[in-house]
Design a protein around this motif. Structure first.
Motif, PDB file in Angstrom:
ATOM      1  N   TYR A   1       5.523   0.089   2.834  1.00  0.00           N
ATOM      2  CA  TYR A   1       4.532  -0.673   2.079  1.00  0.00           C
ATOM      3  C   TYR A   1       3.410   0.258   1.627  1.00  0.00           C
ATOM      4  O   TYR A   1       3.178   1.312   2.206  1.00  0.00           O
ATOM      5  N   ARG A   2       2.735  -0.179   0.560  1.00  0.00           N
ATOM      6  CA  ARG A   2       1.552   0.512   0.026  1.00  0.00           C
ATOM      7  C   ARG A   2       0.603  -0.545  -0.501  1.00  0.00           C
ATOM      8  O   ARG A   2       1.010  -1.511  -1.131  1.00  0.00           O
ATOM      9  N   TYR A   3      -0.678  -0.344  -0.220  1.00  0.00           N
ATOM     10  CA  TYR A   3      -1.690  -1.227  -0.789  1.00  0.00           C
ATOM     11  C   TYR A   3      -3.029  -0.492  -0.771  1.00  0.00           C
ATOM     12  O   TYR A   3      -3.177   0.547  -0.145  1.00  0.00           O
ATOM     13  N   GLN A   4      -3.987  -1.054  -1.480  1.00  0.00           N
ATOM     14  CA  GLN A   4      -5.329  -0.501  -1.512  1.00  0.00           C
ATOM     15  C   GLN A   4      -6.235  -1.424  -0.715  1.00  0.00           C
ATOM     16  O   GLN A   4      -6.273  -2.634  -0.958  1.00  0.00           O
ATOM     17  N   ASP A   5      -6.961  -0.869   0.265  1.00  0.00           N
ATOM     18  CA  ASP A   5      -7.826  -1.712   1.099  1.00  0.00           C
ATOM     19  C   ASP A   5      -9.132  -2.020   0.370  1.00  0.00           C
ATOM     20  O   ASP A   5      -9.346  -1.591  -0.767  1.00  0.00           O
ATOM     21  N   ALA A   6     -10.009  -2.761   1.029  1.00  0.00           N
ATOM     22  CA  ALA A   6     -11.268  -3.204   0.418  1.00  0.00           C
ATOM     23  C   ALA A   6     -12.168  -2.036   0.035  1.00  0.00           C
ATOM     24  O   ALA A   6     -13.008  -2.164  -0.857  1.00  0.00           O
ATOM     25  N   ASN A   7     -12.002  -0.883   0.702  1.00  0.00           N
ATOM     26  CA  ASN A   7     -12.817   0.292   0.400  1.00  0.00           C
ATOM     27  C   ASN A   7     -12.189   1.190  -0.665  1.00  0.00           C
ATOM     28  O   ASN A   7     -12.687   2.276  -0.928  1.00  0.00           O
ATOM     29  N   GLY A   8     -11.084   0.755  -1.249  1.00  0.00           N
ATOM     30  CA  GLY A   8     -10.422   1.547  -2.281  1.00  0.00           C
ATOM     31  C   GLY A   8      -9.483   2.618  -1.728  1.00  0.00           C
ATOM     32  O   GLY A   8      -8.960   3.421  -2.493  1.00  0.00           O
ATOM     33  N   GLN A   9      -9.287   2.645  -0.437  1.00  0.00           N
ATOM     34  CA  GLN A   9      -8.390   3.626   0.178  1.00  0.00           C
ATOM     35  C   GLN A   9      -6.942   3.191  -0.008  1.00  0.00           C
ATOM     36  O   GLN A   9      -6.616   2.018   0.172  1.00  0.00           O
ATOM     37  N   ASN A  10      -6.073   4.131  -0.341  1.00  0.00           N
ATOM     38  CA  ASN A  10      -4.642   3.838  -0.426  1.00  0.00           C
ATOM     39  C   ASN A  10      -4.055   3.867   0.975  1.00  0.00           C
ATOM     40  O   ASN A  10      -4.215   4.847   1.698  1.00  0.00           O
ATOM     41  N   ILE A  11      -3.399   2.790   1.353  1.00  0.00           N
ATOM     42  CA  ILE A  11      -2.786   2.655   2.667  1.00  0.00           C
ATOM     43  C   ILE A  11      -1.277   2.657   2.491  1.00  0.00           C
ATOM     44  O   ILE A  11      -0.746   1.895   1.681  1.00  0.00           O
ATOM     45  N   GLU A  12      -0.588   3.521   3.230  1.00  0.00           N
ATOM     46  CA  GLU A  12       0.867   3.580   3.205  1.00  0.00           C
ATOM     47  C   GLU A  12       1.373   3.486   4.635  1.00  0.00           C
ATOM     48  O   GLU A  12       0.720   3.948   5.561  1.00  0.00           O
ATOM     49  N   GLY A  13       2.518   2.889   4.796  1.00  0.00           N
ATOM     50  CA  GLY A  13       3.108   2.802   6.122  1.00  0.00           C
ATOM     51  C   GLY A  13       4.482   2.187   6.052  1.00  0.00           C
ATOM     52  O   GLY A  13       5.057   2.004   4.981  1.00  0.00           O
ATOM     53  N   GLU A  14       5.000   1.880   7.230  1.00  0.00           N
ATOM     54  CA  GLU A  14       6.282   1.201   7.306  1.00  0.00           C
ATOM     55  C   GLU A  14       6.228   0.198   8.446  1.00  0.00           C
ATOM     56  O   GLU A  14       5.436   0.342   9.377  1.00  0.00           O
ATOM     57  N   GLU A  15       7.051  -0.833   8.321  1.00  0.00           N
ATOM     58  CA  GLU A  15       7.127  -1.859   9.347  1.00  0.00           C
ATOM     59  C   GLU A  15       8.581  -2.257   9.515  1.00  0.00           C
ATOM     60  O   GLU A  15       9.382  -2.130   8.594  1.00  0.00           O
TER      61      GLU A  15
END
Length: 147
Positions: A85-99
């Motif tokens: 997954y990838r998304y942008q948090d409330a602070n504009g940071q790009n978050i990547e990970g897996e679940e």
């Protein structure tokens, strides 16, 4: 017919399972899970390596049943697949990970003691049909003609 397989995860529940709902009202269960790693040494002994932690999510019936039966510290096995997954948090940071998306989840029989309730599941409205193995058929040999 080929045996259908999926990815599997075995480990332990590292956080309290959290039941919530998706935007369309389906049950969603989230938990942090841990995976212990070991290395076998030349003398046959094992050295424990660093434990890794991952996100596990289940939906619908697996989420509902998991919320009722699973708790932090339980040893589990799960069947499903890994999703990136990838998304942008409330602070504009790009978050990547897996679940790990668990389609099925339960206690690890090799590492858990418990009793099984085999009473009827009619009250849940999800009665499962008993499995009957197919009858074996003997193959008849073609008649031989003698001359």
């Amino acid at each position: 017919m080929a045996i259908q397989t999926q990815q599997a995860f075995s480990g332990f529940i590292a956080s309290d399972p959290q039941l919530s709902e998706t935007e369309n009202g389906d049950a969603r269960l989230y938990m942090k899970v841990g995976k212990e790693h070991y290395r076998q040494e030349q003398d046959g002994s094992f050295t424990q390596l660093e434990t890794t932690f991952h996100h596990l999510v289940a939906f619908k019936a697996a989420a509902e049943q998991g919320a009722e039966r699973l708790a932090k510290g339980d040893k589990i096995v799960a069947e499903g697949y890994v999703r990136e997954y990838r998304y942008q948090d409330a602070n504009g940071q790009n978050i990547e990970g897996e679940e790990f998306i668990a389609r099925r989840i339960g206690h690890d029989l090799a590492r858990t003691r418990y009793e099984v309730d085999r009473s009827s599941r009619r009250s849940s409205g999800r009665e499962s049909a008993a499995f009957d193995a197919p009858e074996s058929r003997s193959v008849s040999q073609p008649a031989t003609v003698s001359m």
